[in-house]
Design a protein around this motif. Structure first.
Motif, mmCIF file in Angstrom:
data_model
loop_
_atom_site.group_PDB
_atom_site.id
_atom_site.type_symbol
_atom_site.label_atom_id
_atom_site.label_comp_id
_atom_site.label_asym_id
_atom_site.label_seq_id
_atom_site.Cartn_x
_atom_site.Cartn_y
_atom_site.Cartn_z
ATOM 1 N N ASP A 57 0.813 -1.218 0.000
ATOM 2 C CA ASP A 57 0.000 0.000 0.000
ATOM 3 C C ASP A 57 0.846 1.267 0.000
ATOM 4 O O ASP A 57 0.303 2.380 0.108
ATOM 5 C CB ASP A 57 -0.929 0.006 1.223
ATOM 6 N N ASN A 58 2.169 1.100 -0.092
ATOM 7 C CA ASN A 58 3.098 2.231 -0.150
ATOM 8 C C ASN A 58 2.977 3.183 1.042
ATOM 9 O O ASN A 58 3.080 4.414 0.894
ATOM 10 C CB ASN A 58 2.905 3.020 -1.464
ATOM 11 N N ILE A 59 2.735 2.632 2.222
ATOM 12 C CA ILE A 59 2.732 3.450 3.434
ATOM 13 C C ILE A 59 3.525 2.722 4.518
ATOM 14 O O ILE A 59 3.748 1.515 4.430
ATOM 15 C CB ILE A 59 1.301 3.747 3.952
ATOM 16 N N THR A 60 3.947 3.478 5.499
ATOM 17 C CA THR A 60 4.629 2.886 6.648
ATOM 18 C C THR A 60 3.697 2.938 7.851
ATOM 19 O O THR A 60 2.704 3.682 7.862
ATOM 20 C CB THR A 60 5.923 3.642 6.983
ATOM 21 N N TYR A 61 4.030 2.172 8.852
ATOM 22 C CA TYR A 61 3.159 2.064 10.029
ATOM 23 C C TYR A 61 3.021 3.406 10.731
ATOM 24 O O TYR A 61 1.933 3.779 11.191
ATOM 25 C CB TYR A 61 3.724 1.006 10.981
#
Length: 533
Positions: A57-61
């Motif tokens: 999803d191309n995001i980080t936590y």
């Protein structure tokens, strides 16, 4: 990571521990430092895993907004995966880095002890997060491994400071210093942090004096035990330590083989039990692969219900401890076949009997014991005879140097037992009591000393003044006394003394004395004083 970098990490961690030195005893600040390191480990482990899940999803936590609908969906998905695979969960706002950032900001906040809006934020946030870690496991397979895990991390203790502000400041210092250290968890081939954690446990043990024996076995002794129980084996189905302390012995066995199927342990001390569970998780032992219990091993054994039969057993039980020796134990499967119970004031053989009960038919057990178990009579002599004459379980007796354990200077031995022995007609005796290097006030076993012991055991070698294979008949002739000097002769003949040469030396000394007396007399005459003879 190189050895030099590892030493640098150890130095950094010990420097952080020194922030609390002088404020409290070693066994107290151990709980804080190791607890915070463990929290950082759990946080970074989960952070890496969550980022891996979110990569498509191309995001980080950390980028997830916990207050939006989409953010909540992401967090729910991450939580399910983490609980299943890691056994616990943390929200992005609960990560170690988030708390460390608040710690960094603490010095910028102008406050006093009456400003309730800010004075509690580090302590309260940490307490809330540590509680949430435990709560996240409730009702799951990992619950037993995380329940009350942080109970010894008392953030409200006056030992941290007299005021809330002082407590906040010291905790913030520790957190921010730890945040600067990269544990390199992304390197899956490295156990750097695990090794550093073991280093710290050893350092704390050195400073804890007599109490150290409750939670730590010196690494050199652990290595000998681990190598013995894994002799000629690459995989171990299960390993068990009935007095596991911080779990260092169990973990040492894992270093000697390619795989350990399951780790079992029991520990009486609640704080040490928590430390053992932390140590397992921190060494990348999955929560489903270890079963550590807390209770008195002899009085309340926790693994009888699963009929545990371990392929390897290692232990360093408390020497000559007291136990109840209640009559009811005479019918206990662990002790009933021997006909007698170990004495109330010396539980050494009770631990041996307990371990034998849990040893698999193809297993090896190695335990550290005081020398008294080798020769004491009465009930202990009866049990020892049964193990040799009736069962033929005793495989080797290894004498260790004195003063190698924290908190006691007595010499000890390693007793090795097997249910199915390859060498059925003899017992190997090794006297390694004089093979060590003195370092300060402790005696140390060097790698060459360890290698000589383990190689001699593995090959059952007979070496002059070091090892001997005593037949069962010899042992019977010695009334089943296993005292090592009865079998390994370490007597060194003194050089013959030349009496005539000694007489000549004495005569020469007499002449020198006469000449010296003459010189003294002449000096006294010049000074017009009496001679002293």
């Amino acid at each position: 990571m190189s050895e030099e970098q590892k030493k640098q990490l150890e130095k950094q961690l010990w420097a952080i521990a020194n922030l609390l030195r002088g404020k409290m005893d070693a066994d107290d600040y151990r709980n804080y430092i190791l607890g915070f390191i463990f929290f950082k480990y759990l946080s970074e482990k989960l952070h890496l895993y969550a980022d891996e899940i979110l990569e498509p999803d191309n995001i980080t936590y950390e980028q997830i907004d916990e207050n939006t609908a989409d953010g909540k969906l992401y967090i729910d998905a991450v939580k399910k995966a983490c609980i299943k695979n890691l056994g616990y969960f943390l929200k992005p706002s609960e990560l170690f880095t988030s708390i460390a950032q608040k710690g960094n900001n603490l010095s910028d906040i102008q406050t006093n002890d009456n400003d309730e809006a800010t004075q509690f934020f580090i302590i309260e946030d940490l307490e809330h997060i540590l509680n949430n870690i435990e709560q996240s496991t409730m009702g799951t397979d990992s619950e037993d491994d995380f329940i009350r895990l942080f109970e010894d991390l008392d953030l409200t203790s006056s030992k941290l400071g007299k005021t809330v502000k002082a407590k906040n400041e010291i905790i913030a210092k520790i957190i921010t210093h730890l945040d600067e250290i990269d544990f390199q968890l992304q390197d899956t081939e490295s156990d750097l942090l695990g090794d550093a954690y073991e280093y710290l446990i050893g350092e704390f043990a050195a400073g804890a004096g007599k109490k150290a024996g409750e939670f730590y076995t010196p690494q050199e002794v652990s290595t000998i035990l681990a190598k013995i129980v894994t002799t000629r084996k690459k995989r171990i189905k299960s390993v068990y330590d009935p007095t596991c302390g911080s779990g260092s012995l169990l973990l040492r066995v894992a270093k000697e083989v390619d795989d350990v199927g399951m780790f079992y342990g029991q520990e009486l001390n609640r704080t040490t039990y928590n430390l053992a569970r932390m140590n397992m998780i921190l060494h990348e032992v999955h929560y489903s692969k270890f079963d550590i219990k807390q209770e008195d091993t002899l009085e309340e054994p926790q693994h009888l219900d699963i009929d545990l039969k371990a392929e390897a057993i290692v232990a360093n039980p408390p020497f000559s401890a007291n136990w109840s020796a209640k009559g009811i134990f005479s019918t206990d499967d662990r002790f009933s076949q021997y006909g007698k119970l170990a004495p109330k004031t010396k539980a050494d053989f009770a631990f041996v009997q307990h371990m034998v009960h849990h040893l698999d038919e193809n297993g090896i057990m190695a335990t550290v014991l005081p020398h008294g178990v080798l020769f004491r009579g009465s009930a202990e002599g009866h049990i020892r005879r049964y193990l040799i004459e009736d069962r033929n379980y005793i495989d080797a007796v290894i004498g260790l140097p004195a003063n190698i354990f924290f908190g006691t200077s007595i010499p000890t031995c390693i007793l090795v037992l097997k249910k199915c022995r390859e060498a059925n007609e003899d017992v190997l005796f090794i006297d390694a009591s004089n093979h060590f290097e003195k370092q300060g006030n402790q005696n140390k076993l060097l790698p060459e000393h360890i290698a000589e012991i383990t190689n001699t055991y593995a090959n059952r070698e007979v070496k002059d003044k070091y090892s001997y294979r005593a037949t069962l008949q010899e042992i019977a002739d010695n009334d089943y006394n296993l005292n090592i000097p009865r079998y390994v002769d370490t007597f060194e003949e003194e050089e013959p003394i030349d009496i005539n040469a000694v007489a000549e030396e004495i005569q020469a000394l007499d002449l020198e004395i006469v000449e010296t007396d003459k010189r003294i007399a002449s000096y006294c005459a010049e000074l017009n004083i009496k001679t002293p003879f």
